[in-house]
Design an enzyme around this catalytic site. Structure first.
Site, PDB file in Angstrom:
ATOM      1  N   SER A 168     -13.825  13.525  -9.856  1.00 22.86           N
ATOM      2  CA  SER A 168     -12.529  12.877  -9.688  1.00 22.86           C
ATOM      3  C   SER A 168     -11.457  13.892  -9.293  1.00 22.86           C
ATOM      4  O   SER A 168     -11.560  14.536  -8.268  1.00 22.86           O
ATOM      5  CB  SER A 168     -12.159  12.116 -10.959  1.00 22.86           C
ATOM      6  OG  SER A 168     -11.009  11.329 -10.783  1.00 22.86           O
ATOM      7  N   ASP A 320      -6.923  10.300  -4.809  1.00 22.42           N
ATOM      8  CA  ASP A 320      -7.614  11.476  -5.333  1.00 22.42           C
ATOM      9  C   ASP A 320      -8.937  11.678  -4.597  1.00 22.42           C
ATOM     10  O   ASP A 320      -9.298  10.884  -3.722  1.00 22.42           O
ATOM     11  CB  ASP A 320      -7.790  11.353  -6.843  1.00 22.42           C
ATOM     12  CG  ASP A 320      -8.727  10.230  -7.256  1.00 22.42           C
ATOM     13  OD1 ASP A 320      -8.943   9.308  -6.446  1.00 22.42           O
ATOM     14  OD2 ASP A 320      -9.234  10.255  -8.394  1.00 22.42           O
ATOM     15  N   ASP A 322     -12.094  11.154  -4.979  1.00 22.15           N
ATOM     16  CA  ASP A 322     -13.081  10.083  -4.835  1.00 22.15           C
ATOM     17  C   ASP A 322     -12.433   8.730  -4.586  1.00 22.15           C
ATOM     18  O   ASP A 322     -13.082   7.694  -4.663  1.00 22.15           O
ATOM     19  CB  ASP A 322     -14.017  10.033  -6.040  1.00 22.15           C
ATOM     20  CG  ASP A 322     -13.322   9.654  -7.341  1.00 22.15           C
ATOM     21  OD1 ASP A 322     -12.149  10.039  -7.523  1.00 22.15           O
ATOM     22  OD2 ASP A 322     -13.945   8.993  -8.185  1.00 22.15           O
ATOM     23  N   ASP A 324     -10.352   6.650  -6.086  1.00 22.99           N
ATOM     24  CA  ASP A 324     -10.210   5.519  -7.006  1.00 22.99           C
ATOM     25  C   ASP A 324      -8.822   5.476  -7.650  1.00 22.99           C
ATOM     26  O   ASP A 324      -8.512   4.523  -8.364  1.00 22.99           O
ATOM     27  CB  ASP A 324     -11.310   5.515  -8.072  1.00 22.99           C
ATOM     28  CG  ASP A 324     -11.314   6.742  -8.967  1.00 22.99           C
ATOM     29  OD1 ASP A 324     -10.533   7.675  -8.714  1.00 22.99           O
ATOM     30  OD2 ASP A 324     -12.113   6.767  -9.927  1.00 22.99           O
TER      31      ASP A 324
END
Length: 604
Positions: A168, A320, A322, A324
């Site tokens: 993340s 961010d 990834d 999400d």
């Protein structure tokens, strides 16, 4: 050094206090047990070189497989590091549990995806080979893709589980795996604890070479299929309205452009630019402050705001690595060349809640059975907005979007309107069961375009919500406590909150303690307790005597820290002069932070 010499040297280091007792125990295991044979020479080389600090960091504990997966600093060896062994254990433990759970009743399958971090592709191929060796058909996203696309793919392909390789918004040194169940959500009880048990007791890791599995069809590439299907379901969440807005988007060196840009284009936004210095896909995150690509950090917006202001953009959106989570910055007034400011996760959630509910009401698609979902540490402004539209709020949830996903399925996804958590996570629709930065970008762009047409800034829109529902101001305090000493300090502090909490904070009496681990609600004046009920988790909330003001404390599930969530609010009558309200709550937050840090210092 031979094995005997290595064992003697590490024992001597422990005697001399150069490594901890737990590090000694774990290093001895890696030197003597057959399951660690492939790493023995590397461990011995580090011992011979006398790298005791590094060895202690890598071995002082066994990196936990939490309820969502394993996350931490990468290192080729070590029980407290992300490496082939700890990632391999994670995939093997998942495979073992899913196989046992279904008891041969069906052909098993798994989706695997990965982000731009260092070694993400390597770990993804490793996990694929392990799942194939366990008898799974693996569907593989063969390029950098977003976490919500992985969640969607699990549902789209009717898989039994999924693995997302990402840490993340953590620093470049870190990586992780997130583990998903057949629902498309991260694993929940009872499956989480059962998987953890298999992971922590993993002995042998079996794998097939990725290239061989790809060649014979046991690994199938589905990137193009999922890209197309994901675009279709996300663009279906759009609302009608203006699309006349100039958008600057930054993926912060992550995967977001592949999901966000096609979606914005499909929704009719033709004036979108990717911010050049953040466009490169790189696990080093080279052009963001501190090399940490976290849209919660206002510093990542400084350079994009400069560019946006100079070039007439109306909004800056950031996701961010990834994709999400969503971060947002916008002009304070309707003039893009003037002052800009960012929004925190609670404020973005409030903006989206109001926008989505207003659009649904306008379309006649709201009823008393519809509902929003949020966590216990997400602003109560969300609930007040929902109340004003006469829809329900499910809000007694622990931290983690998987709990929002579970609430969606429990309440019926057909009546689900919007889910949000304070850490910049947002979701609409039924297509996945995790937060989605791409769909949030689309909805925020629609809001920005509507407001531009009205001549209202996004900050002015939020101000109107504060005047209507009371001024809300929240703040997050991170108490970092690393290493074995830090873990003990975290435990002492959480125990102090339970056994001897502060009597007052910022001059306001602490009237009630909600302890979600022990399921008790205690009146501090009388000492009387009553049952709190669900949920159950390591969370404490200290309610102050002034309504809407409270502090929540919980250990992070992914980082060595205790998070303190501070919530303040003024009544509607005291919120009409927003400058005065901001000043008053700003001082209150400073006092609350000072008192909480003093309490933590004295009790950890």
């Amino acid at each position: 050094m031979n094995a005997t010499e290595s064992l003697a040297a590490v024992s001597k280091a422990a005697e001399d206090g150069q490594i901890s007792a737990t590090a000694l125990e774990n290093i001895q295991s890696w030197l003597t047990e057959d399951r660690y044979a492939d790493y023995r020479d590397q461990v011995a080389a580090e011992i011979e070189a006398g790298h005791w600090r590094a060895l202690d960091d890598a071995f002082w504990t066994i990196i936990p497989f939490g309820t969502g997966g394993r996350r931490g600093r990468m290192n080729p060896i070590g029980s407290n590091a992300i490496n082939d062994r700890t990632i391999g254990e994670s995939a093997q433990g998942l495979a073992d549990y899913v196989t046992e759970y279904h008891k041969g009743a069906k052909e098993l399958s798994c989706v695997i995806a990965y982000d731009t971090r260092h070694k993400s592709r390597h770990f993804a191929e490793l996990c694929a080979g392990i799942m194939v060796a366990a008898g799974f058909k693996v569907y593989f996203l063969d390029d950098y893709r977003a976490t919500p696309q992985l969640s969607f793919a699990v549902r789209q392909k009717s898989c039994d589980c999924g693995i997302m390789v990402t840490a993340s918004h953590n620093p470049p040194s870190d990586n992780a795996v997130k583990v998903y169940w057949s629902s498309g959500a991260q694993v929940l009880p009872p499956h989480d604890k059962a998987i953890i048990d298999r992971v922590m007791n993993c002995q042998e890791i079996n794998q097939v070479a990725f290239a061989d599995a790809l060649a014979d069809g046991r690994v199938e590439i589905i990137t193009e299929e999922i890209d197309h299907a994901f675009l279709e379901v996300t663009k279906a969440q759009a609302f009608e309205g203006s699309r006349d807005v100039k958008i600057l988007y930054t993926p912060l060196h992550g995967v977001g452009a592949e999901a966000v840009i096609p979606l914005l284009k499909a929704d009719g936004f033709n004036n979108v630019e990717v911010y050049g210095p953040h466009e490169e896909k790189s696990g080093d995150f080279p052009n963001v402050p501190g090399h940490v690509s976290n849209p919660e950090n206002t510093a990542v917006f400084e350079k994009p705001i400069e560019y946006a202001s100079a070039n007439g953009f109306d909004v800056v959106l950031a996701t961010d690595p990834d994709c999400d989570r969503l971060g947002v910055a916008a002009p304070v007034t309707s003039d893009p060349s003037g002052e800009w400011a960012t929004f925190n996760g609670n404020q973005i959630g409030a903006l989206l809640a109001e926008f989505i509910l207003s659009k649904r009401k306008q379309a006649g698609t709201l009823s008393a059975d519809h509902y929003l979902v949020k966590t216990l540490v997400t602003t109560e402004l969300i609930r007040r907005i929902a109340d004003s539209y006469e829809v329900k709020t499910v809000g007694d949830l622990l931290v983690g979007f998987k709990h929002i996903a579970a609430a969606m399925d429990a309440g019926g996804p057909d009546k689900f309107v919007f889910g949000t958590e304070e850490s910049h996570g947002y979701l609409v629709g039924q297509y996945c069961r995790d937060k989605d930065g791409a769909v949030a970008c689309m909805l925020l762009s629609e809001l920005a375009a509507d407001l531009k047409q009205q001549g209202i800034s996004m900050h002015e829109y939020l101000a109107a919500l504060y005047r209507k529902h009371g001024y809300h101001k929240e703040y997050l305090i991170n108490l970092v406590m690393e290493g074995s000493e830090g873990m003990a300090a975290m435990q002492r502090l959480m125990q102090a909150f339970r056994q001897s909490p502060p009597e007052s904070l910022a001059g306001i009496r602490v009237g009630q303690i909600r302890d979600y681990l022990n399921s008790t609600k205690t009146d501090t004046a009388t000492g009387n307790s009553e049952a709190l009920g669900d949920p159950v988790g390591n969370l404490i909330i200290m309610d102050l005597d002034e309504e809407g003001n409270y502090v929540a404390a919980r250990p992070s599930g992914t980082e060595p820290k205790i998070k303190l969530y501070v919530f303040t609010r003024l009544p509607v009558g005291d919120s009409q002069d927003l400058d005065a309200a901001e000043a008053k709550l700003g001082e209150r937050l400073k006092a609350l932070e000072a008192d909480m840090r003093a309490f933590a210092k004295a009790n950890s």
